[in-house]
Design an enzyme around this catalytic site. Structure first.
Site, PDB file in Angstrom:
ATOM      1  N   SER A  61     -10.417  -7.165  -9.273  1.00  0.00           N
ATOM      2  CA  SER A  61     -10.080  -7.237  -7.856  1.00  0.00           C
ATOM      3  C   SER A  61     -10.203  -8.627  -7.255  1.00  0.00           C
ATOM      4  O   SER A  61      -9.641  -8.893  -6.203  1.00  0.00           O
ATOM      5  CB  SER A  61     -10.953  -6.268  -7.076  1.00  0.00           C
ATOM      6  OG  SER A  61     -12.302  -6.626  -7.207  1.00  0.00           O
ATOM      7  N   HIS A  63      -8.765  -0.197  -8.350  1.00  0.00           N
ATOM      8  CA  HIS A  63      -7.737  -0.947  -7.613  1.00  0.00           C
ATOM      9  C   HIS A  63      -6.342  -0.709  -8.178  1.00  0.00           C
ATOM     10  O   HIS A  63      -5.369  -1.267  -7.675  1.00  0.00           O
ATOM     11  CB  HIS A  63      -8.032  -2.454  -7.649  1.00  0.00           C
ATOM     12  CG  HIS A  63      -9.095  -2.881  -6.691  1.00  0.00           C
ATOM     13  ND1 HIS A  63      -8.846  -3.179  -5.375  1.00  0.00           N
ATOM     14  CD2 HIS A  63     -10.429  -3.040  -6.865  1.00  0.00           C
ATOM     15  CE1 HIS A  63      -9.969  -3.526  -4.777  1.00  0.00           C
ATOM     16  NE2 HIS A  63     -10.949  -3.445  -5.659  1.00  0.00           N
ATOM     17  N   LYS A  70     -10.303   4.014  -1.856  1.00  0.00           N
ATOM     18  CA  LYS A  70      -9.333   2.921  -1.684  1.00  0.00           C
ATOM     19  C   LYS A  70      -7.967   3.554  -1.389  1.00  0.00           C
ATOM     20  O   LYS A  70      -7.815   4.175  -0.347  1.00  0.00           O
ATOM     21  CB  LYS A  70      -9.350   2.019  -2.920  1.00  0.00           C
ATOM     22  CG  LYS A  70     -10.667   1.251  -3.029  1.00  0.00           C
ATOM     23  CD  LYS A  70     -10.687   0.195  -4.113  1.00  0.00           C
ATOM     24  CE  LYS A  70     -11.954  -0.648  -3.985  1.00  0.00           C
ATOM     25  NZ  LYS A  70     -12.858  -0.501  -5.126  1.00  0.00           N
TER      26      LYS A  70
HETATM   27  C1  LIG Z   1     -14.348  -0.447  -5.276  1.00  0.00           C
HETATM   28  C2  LIG Z   1     -14.717  -0.291  -6.696  1.00  0.00           C
HETATM   29  C3  LIG Z   1     -15.741   0.564  -7.074  1.00  0.00           C
HETATM   30  C4  LIG Z   1     -16.630   1.246  -6.075  1.00  0.00           C
HETATM   31  O1  LIG Z   1     -16.023   2.376  -5.551  1.00  0.00           O
HETATM   32  P1  LIG Z   1     -16.868   3.291  -4.563  1.00  0.00           P
HETATM   33  O2  LIG Z   1     -16.180   4.621  -4.632  1.00  0.00           O
HETATM   34  O3  LIG Z   1     -16.786   2.651  -3.223  1.00  0.00           O
HETATM   35  O4  LIG Z   1     -18.256   3.333  -5.096  1.00  0.00           O
HETATM   36  C5  LIG Z   1     -15.978   0.730  -8.417  1.00  0.00           C
HETATM   37  N1  LIG Z   1     -15.262   0.088  -9.358  1.00  0.00           N
HETATM   38  C6  LIG Z   1     -14.267  -0.769  -9.027  1.00  0.00           C
HETATM   39  C7  LIG Z   1     -13.503  -1.454 -10.102  1.00  0.00           C
HETATM   40  C8  LIG Z   1     -13.974  -0.984  -7.691  1.00  0.00           C
HETATM   41  O5  LIG Z   1     -13.011  -1.828  -7.371  1.00  0.00           O
END
Ligand SMILES: *Cc1c(COP(=O)(O)O)cnc(C)c1O
Length: 411
Positions: free
Chosen positions: A200, A228, A264
């Site tokens: 990311s 992502h 997300k």
């Molecule tokens: C955003 C993200 C997470 C965390 O996700 P949550 O559901 O907010 O805990 C985990 N792994 C990756 C690769 C992320 O980008």
């Protein structure tokens, strides 16, 4: 008790906070007074309200405030109340959790899935539950913090689990690590290899076809955290594996295990999941500490997330629009500003600016121009590589991009 200001904790914490403040590195938590969308209403420190274009959310598909997604949550809240006030193995599972987990499995191309309050939680369940003495977990060096912490935790819970790291997306380094594992007499069990699908901070993607070949050669499971990538990558937004055509004709993914977030593109509320074989999911249900000792995802979020994924499946044009508007954004930044935007097939468009303080100052100035973009600095990215991370959404139009470009020109 000692006066609160002279305890070791109080003294060192004040030092840390003072240092962050005096070097311009203190993060400010912005206040929003509207739903997450292309435009958000922000309340500034002085109490004034401003509508700004939000370009730092992971709301890639613009579903966080989609009427169907919102309504699904409201209906579930009315029908099921807030929750079971319990963990799932004691008081059970609401229907929407089953529905969501079937949807996720279908969408990911796996036999089964299980949901958690976050992807962080899901990842912390995965390795400590599935690994045993004699196993090794192998990780890309730039993997997400939740993977790093899950790997740190695993040998504490399961003695005799080893871990190793390969250089970022470097297949030679990855092979070396696998070869070492193969020749290590302590490694008598399963090899697990884990990578982010989309990284990311740069917006680059893992070389899943090569990793698949390496894993097959060394008998390793390939696990992908595509937080992502889901909703963004591939023609229909199924993720980085779809981008590489790694979904078979029968709809089955060539990835062994997925972790991902519902916080997300897939609704944006919260929640995470593990998707994989039925046996792996059954083991998680039987033995996973975050599943045995912690509550389920709120049922409202489960219903919203299910509707978000269904909306994505029914409206692949959202993914297409995201791709087009992201491409337009990159072209315009390159053509019309002095900034360099990192190339990437994802919806992440980072502009490297150097020092952490510079990134924070720039993002503050952009707010004055009506653009909400966050500056990332140390320790989220290495020292000297601070950046503005622009993230596109299917909710954005070309006009939004034009306003961003105009603001960047005025910096
Ligand atoms: C955003 C993200 C997470 C965390 O996700 P949550 O559901 O907010 O805990 C985990 N792994 C990756 C690769 C992320 O980008």
């Amino acid at each position: 008790m000692t006066a609160a200001t002279t305890t070791p904790f109080a003294v060192r914490t004040k030092e840390t906070l003072d240092m962050l403040a005096s070097t311009g590195q203190m993060k400010v938590l912005q206040t929003l007074d509207s739903p997450m969308d292309a435009l958000v209403t922000m309340i500034d420190d002085d109490g004034s309200k401003h509508d700004r274009i939000c370009m730092c959310s992971n709301n890639y598909l613009g579903l966080a405030n989609h009427p169907d997604v919102v309504n699904a949550g409201i209906e579930a809240l009315k029908q099921y109340g807030a929750g079971t006030a319990s963990v799932r193995f004691i008081c059970g599972t609401f229907t929407p959790h089953h529905t969501l987990e079937q949807t996720i499995a279908q969408y990911m191309g796996t036999e089964a899935s299980y949901t958690f309050v976050s992807c962080w939680n899901a990842t912390e369940a995965l390795f400590p539950t599935c690994c045993e003495a004699g196993d090794i977990i192998i990780s890309d060096e730039l993997n997400h913090a939740c993977i790093i912490d899950s790997m740190r935790l695993t040998p504490v819970i399961k003695k005799g689990v080893k871990k190793a790291v390969y250089k970022h997306s470097n297949m030679d380094s990855c092979r070396e690590v696998l070869e070492r594992a193969k020749n290590d007499p302590d490694i008598t069990g399963q090899i697990w290899l884990i990578t982010d699908g989309v990284f990311s901070m740069e917006g680059d993607i893992a070389n899943l076809p090569e990793l698949r070949k390496l894993c097959d050669e060394y008998g390793a499971y390939l696990c992908v955290d595509d937080s992502h990538g889901h909703g963004v990558m591939g023609k229909t937004g199924r993720g980085t594996h779809e981008h590489y055509n790694m979904i078979n004709e029968n709809g089955k993914s060539q990835i062994d295990v997925f972790t991902g977030t519902l916080g997300k593109a897939l609704g944006g509320g919260a929640g995470g999941f593990i998707a994989g074989s039925k046996d792996l999911i059954d083991l998680i249900i039987q033995r996973g500490r975050p599943t045995l000792f912690s509550n389920a995802l709120p049922v409202t979020v489960a219903a919203s997330a299910n509707t978000a994924i269904r909306t994505l499946m029914n409206e692949p044009q959202r993914v297409e629009h995201l791709r087009k508007v992201t491409q337009y954004c990159r072209e315009q930044i390159k053509a019309k500003t002095k900034f360099e935007v990192l190339e990437s097939p994802t919806a992440i468009c980072p502009i490297i600016v150097g020092e952490t303080a510079t990134a924070i100052a720039m993002s503050k100035k952009l707010l004055d121009h009506g653009i909400f973009v966050i500056g990332f600095g140390y320790p989220v990215v290495p020292e000297g590589e601070a950046r503005l991370r622009i993230q596109m959404s299917a909710a954005h139009t070309k006009e939004h991009v034009d306003q961003l470009v105009e603001a960047l020109r005025q910096l």
